[in-house]
Design an enzyme around this catalytic site. Structure first.
Site, PDB file in Angstrom:
ATOM      1  N   GLU B 294       0.834  -1.203   0.000  1.00  0.00           N
ATOM      2  CA  GLU B 294       0.000   0.000   0.000  1.00  0.00           C
ATOM      3  C   GLU B 294       0.871   1.256   0.000  1.00  0.00           C
ATOM      4  OE1 GLU B 294      -3.378  -0.608   2.423  1.00  0.00           O
ATOM      5  OE2 GLU B 294      -3.991   1.489   2.408  1.00  0.00           O
ATOM      6  N   GLU B 297       1.973   1.708  -3.418  1.00  0.00           N
ATOM      7  CA  GLU B 297       0.819   2.159  -4.205  1.00  0.00           C
ATOM      8  C   GLU B 297       0.623   3.664  -4.012  1.00  0.00           C
ATOM      9  OE1 GLU B 297      -2.890   0.294  -3.100  1.00  0.00           O
ATOM     10  OE2 GLU B 297      -3.962   1.118  -4.836  1.00  0.00           O
ATOM     11  N   CYS B 314      -8.263  -2.311   4.443  1.00  0.00           N
ATOM     12  CA  CYS B 314      -8.087  -3.467   5.343  1.00  0.00           C
ATOM     13  C   CYS B 314      -9.385  -3.939   5.973  1.00  0.00           C
ATOM     14  CB  CYS B 314      -7.138  -3.119   6.475  1.00  0.00           C
ATOM     15  SG  CYS B 314      -5.529  -2.639   5.901  1.00  0.00           S
ATOM     16  N   SER B 334      -7.585   1.652  -2.078  1.00  0.00           N
ATOM     17  CA  SER B 334      -6.398   0.855  -2.384  1.00  0.00           C
ATOM     18  C   SER B 334      -6.816  -0.506  -2.932  1.00  0.00           C
ATOM     19  CB  SER B 334      -5.580   0.655  -1.112  1.00  0.00           C
ATOM     20  OG  SER B 334      -4.629  -0.361  -1.315  1.00  0.00           O
ATOM     21  N   LYS B 373     -14.848 -10.468   8.349  1.00  0.00           N
ATOM     22  CA  LYS B 373     -13.795 -11.297   7.754  1.00  0.00           C
ATOM     23  C   LYS B 373     -14.357 -12.618   7.234  1.00  0.00           C
ATOM     24  CE  LYS B 373     -10.232  -8.615   8.274  1.00  0.00           C
ATOM     25  NZ  LYS B 373      -9.485  -8.125   7.106  1.00  0.00           N
ATOM     26  N   GLU B 376     -15.518 -11.651   3.936  1.00  0.00           N
ATOM     27  CA  GLU B 376     -14.386 -11.339   3.062  1.00  0.00           C
ATOM     28  C   GLU B 376     -13.736 -12.615   2.517  1.00  0.00           C
ATOM     29  OE1 GLU B 376     -10.744  -8.236   3.379  1.00  0.00           O
ATOM     30  OE2 GLU B 376     -10.638  -9.885   4.785  1.00  0.00           O
ATOM     31  N   GLU B 381     -13.429 -13.159  -5.351  1.00  0.00           N
ATOM     32  CA  GLU B 381     -12.102 -12.728  -5.817  1.00  0.00           C
ATOM     33  C   GLU B 381     -10.981 -13.331  -4.992  1.00  0.00           C
ATOM     34  OE1 GLU B 381     -15.155 -10.879  -5.263  1.00  0.00           O
ATOM     35  OE2 GLU B 381     -14.046  -9.208  -4.409  1.00  0.00           O
ATOM     36  N   CYS B 518      -9.990  -2.209  14.922  1.00  0.00           N
ATOM     37  CA  CYS B 518     -10.217  -3.654  15.105  1.00  0.00           C
ATOM     38  C   CYS B 518     -10.355  -4.057  16.568  1.00  0.00           C
ATOM     39  CB  CYS B 518      -9.086  -4.438  14.471  1.00  0.00           C
ATOM     40  SG  CYS B 518      -8.821  -3.995  12.759  1.00  0.00           S
TER      41      CYS B 518
END
Lengths: 154, 588
Positions: B294, B297, B314, B334, B373, B376, B381, B518
């Site tokens: 990142e 990036e 994230c 990102s 999560k 996710e 993907e 988190c």
């Protein structure tokens, strides 16, 4: 849903744009058009009015006069509030069920009648009461129920 | 909005004071606060149920009722403002009886099968029933018979256990501004419904799980992966690799009776090793990797005039939120996968090759402070290795339950180290667990990589702490880099609306879906409240401070990973394994 119907909904929303609480007005008028409030219509109203769809759904299911499922030509709403209950609303409901062969929430096969119960209609003075579409009927008993239904069966 | 003690103390300094009497004791409190707030300020305990710090109050449950002299009925203390001269009785017989009766009415249609409930031991209804001395059911009412909604990959809804306190609804609306759920129907038929009566899995729910933390009962909980993980661990044909998120090491002690804010890294590693994982690795390793990817990036976008501000990626709750509500900002986000997903992709390629393991026989399990999560790791993907990169994602709560089921007492464990090499990490990765952490870690590396100079002060205090939106700036190669951090999606909207309008002054923005980041995630131990969040955050920075390396680009295992396997940061292989794309979603 057809393009033109979406346009009609947009027009209704536009009409109430200046209202302080436009959602109820919009739902009412849209229901008049469609006879009930289908899920995709509620979603569309939410998006256009920039109101969360969960809120629109909450309002549409809170008020017993809003329908989220298809209904018959005539929606019969029997008041189940305390004064009507005391004056025999239960018997009225039984009579309607018997006459129509329907349970609460059901619509007759010919699409003519939907039977529902509702909260207070505000006509406690003539309890027990019911509404058929926009017309209110009070002082009900078995005989009155039969007479009234006959008017709609013609 | 219910105020915190700190806010009330502040209010006390400024506002006019009124005199009230709490159980006969005179107290001077600021005008305009509620009786409940006054009680908390003065150290009186009043039980509550539908009230929650940080949310609006609506006085629905009538558990916090008190007696005010001269008023005919008991009043809900959470919504009644104090007035000059008010004489309030907090625990008279009338008050106690009313509270108990109200609680019994709530219990009248409750399943009363506490032993079978996820929240056995952490249920507020259960605790109040015990405290109020409810020992029989006087009102045996009609029960609800809703089907349990398992449509969401993250959140399980059991409306039969719901007491309609509305804390989930208010959290979803006021904290997250998602409004996925609301009350539907009325009277006995009232229930909490996702938009348009659809199953939760088809709604705009972003899977953050803040509603689970808000729920006082077992009506909301995570969709469990526990049984699948047991099966994997006990299958001799499977090589089961564990990764633990930065925020788990500062919270998993709590279900074992350790105080909030205890750093349990070593004990946690030892405990999970004993649970039967073949390797105990660290998501912090790929948090460092995320910073490299990142960071590059960001540097690349600045150099090449790419889309700015760059927004972090994230937090999977934030990502789904963006896909529903801000799809126009998709290019700002990102392309880096989250550390969880980078870990899965690296474990099933680099590590599998290194160990000579067929990735089809490898199972990657994560322990996350997060319910999103779970969603996710199931995204289409996320199969860069040719297999689902992360197979199962456990919440901190589920992980603690598994340890307990196997009789492993975390607090009694020795200190052990993560396995090599995917267990090596820096302090920069550790701070990912707190709001502002990703930004701080990124700044440490971006500065040094771009300038070639050593950063004097590693601690970016401006981006730490629990303010909803934080900002900082740092000069890098003559450019003033403005950064901002938001946690809780209601707060995030303030930054996102600026970006959408094209008047954002920021170059780099960190967004975390959950309040506090988190450490306050929807998968964390219950209770998770303001005080506990602050303690966990302090622990996160303690972990950072005590690590020998505190910059991601100095992680030797990461350097080796690029040398041996990935090649260049943002290079072709890195792009294939570590980057992803997003999709616009319907705002239903």
């Amino acid at each position: 849903m057809e393009e033109s119907l979406y346009r009609e909904i947009e027009e209704i929303i536009e009409k109430y744009r200046e209202e302080e609480t436009p959602l109820l007005c919009v739902l009412q008028e849209v229901q008049e058009k469609f006879h009930y409030l289908p899920r995709n219509v509620l979603g569309y109203i939410a998006k256009k009015m920039n109101v969360p769809s969960s809120t629109v759904y909450g309002v549409a299911t809170f008020y017993s006069f809003f329908e989220t499922n298809p209904v018959g030509e005539y929606v019969i709403r029997v008041c189940k509030s305390t004064p009507c209950h005391v004056q025999g609303a239960f018997n009225v409901l039984q009579a309607l069920k018997r006459e129509l062969g329907l349970k609460e929430g059901e619509t007759s096969k010919d699409g003519k009648f939907t039977l529902e119960v509702t909260s207070c209609l505000g006509v406690c003075g003539v309890a027990p009461a019911m509404m058929i579409n926009d017309v209110t009927y009070g002082n009900l008993n078995d005989e009155r129920v039969r007479e009234i239904l006959a008017l709609y069966r013609r | 909005m219910a105020k915190t003690l700190k806010e009330m103390e502040k209010a006390k300094e400024k506002a006019n004071l009124v005199t009230i009497y709490l159980d006969g004791k005179e107290a001077k409190v600021p005008e305009g606060i509620t009786i409940l707030e006054a009680c908390r300020m003065e150290g009186f305990h009043v039980p509550t149920l539908c009230y929650m710090e940080g949310l609006s109050s609506w006085g629905g449950c009538r558990i916090c009722v008190v007696e005010v002299e001269g008023q005919p009925n008991l009043v809900a203390s959470c919504v009644t403002p104090v007035r000059e001269g008010m004489k309030i009785r907090l625990s008279s017989r009338a008050v106690r009886e009313a509270r108990k009766t109200n609680l019994e009415l709530l219990l009248s249609n409750h399943p009363l099968d506490c032993q079978l409930c996820d929240r056995n031991g952490s249920c507020e209804l259960q605790e109040l029933a015990y405290e109020f001395g409810v020992r029989e059911i006087r009102f045996g009412g009609e029960r609800k018979t809703y089907a349990v909604d398992m449509s969401s990959p993250s959140v399980k809804r059991d409306a039969n256990r719901c007491i309609l306190c509305g804390r989930c609804v208010r959290t979803c609306r006021e904290v997250q501004s998602v409004c996925a759920i609301d009350f539907a129907n009325r009277g006995f038929d009232t229930f909490i419904s996702p938009s348009l009566g659809l199953p939760l899995g088809e709604s705009v729910c972003i899977n953050c799980g803040q509603c689970i933390l808000a729920c006082p009962t077992g009506a909301l909980s995570e969709v469990s992966h526990v049984e699948m993980v047991w099966d994997a661990i006990e299958d001799p044909g499977k090589f089961v690799v564990l990764q633990t998120a930065p925020a788990v090491r500062v919270s998993i002690g709590e279900p074992f009776g350790l105080p909030a804010g205890t750093v349990t890294t070593g004990k946690m590693v030892a405990a999970f090793r004993r649970l039967g994982f073949d390797r105990v690795f660290d998501t912090n390793f790929t948090a460092d990797l995320t910073i490299i990817e990142e960071g590059h990036e960001f540097i690349g976008r600045v150099k090449k005039g790419g889309k700015l501000p760059l927004i972090t990626s994230c937090s999977p709750g934030w990502i789904k939120f963006m896909e529903h509500f801000y799809p126009e900002l998709m290019e700002n986000v990102s392309t880096c996968k989250s550390p969880q997903q980078m870990f899965g992709a690296i474990a099933k390629t680099y590590y599998a090759q290194k160990m000579g393991i067929d990735p089809k026989d490898m199972v990657v399990v994560s322990i996350m402070p997060c319910t999103a999560k779970k969603f996710e790791c199931q995204r289409d993907e996320m199969c860069a290795s040719g297999y689902q990169d992360v197979d199962f994602s456990l919440t901190t709560r589920e992980a603690a339950r598994m340890l307990k089921e196997k009789g492993i007492r975390l607090e009694e464990m020795p200190e052990e180290n993560f396995d090599d090499p995917l267990g090596i990490s820096t302090g920069a990765a550790a701070v990912f667990g707190a709001t502002g952490g990703v930004m701080e870690a990124a700044l440490r590396s971006v500065y040094e990589i771009s300038t070639g100079k050593t950063l004097e002060k590693l601690d970016f205090y401006q981006v730490r702490g629990l303010d909803g939106v934080k900002e900082a700036s740092l000069e890098i190669n003559g450019m003033e880099v403005n950064v901002a951090v938001a946690h809780g999606l209601g707060n995030a909207r303030r930054l996102l609306d600026q970006v959408k309008a094209g008047n954002s002054k920021y170059h780099f923005i960190e967004i975390m879906a959950c309040p506090g980041g988190c450490i306050g995630g929807g998968g964390q131990p219950i209770p998770t409240n303001l005080e506990i969040r602050m303690k966990r955050i302090a622990a996160i920075y303690e972990v950072d401070k005590n690590l020998p390396l505190r910059k991601s680009h100095e992680n030797p295992a990461i350097k080796k990973l690029y040398e041996e396997f990935l090649g260049e940061p943002n290079g072709e292989k890195a792009h294939h394994l570590l980057h992803t794309h997003y999709m616009p979603r319907e705002r239903i």
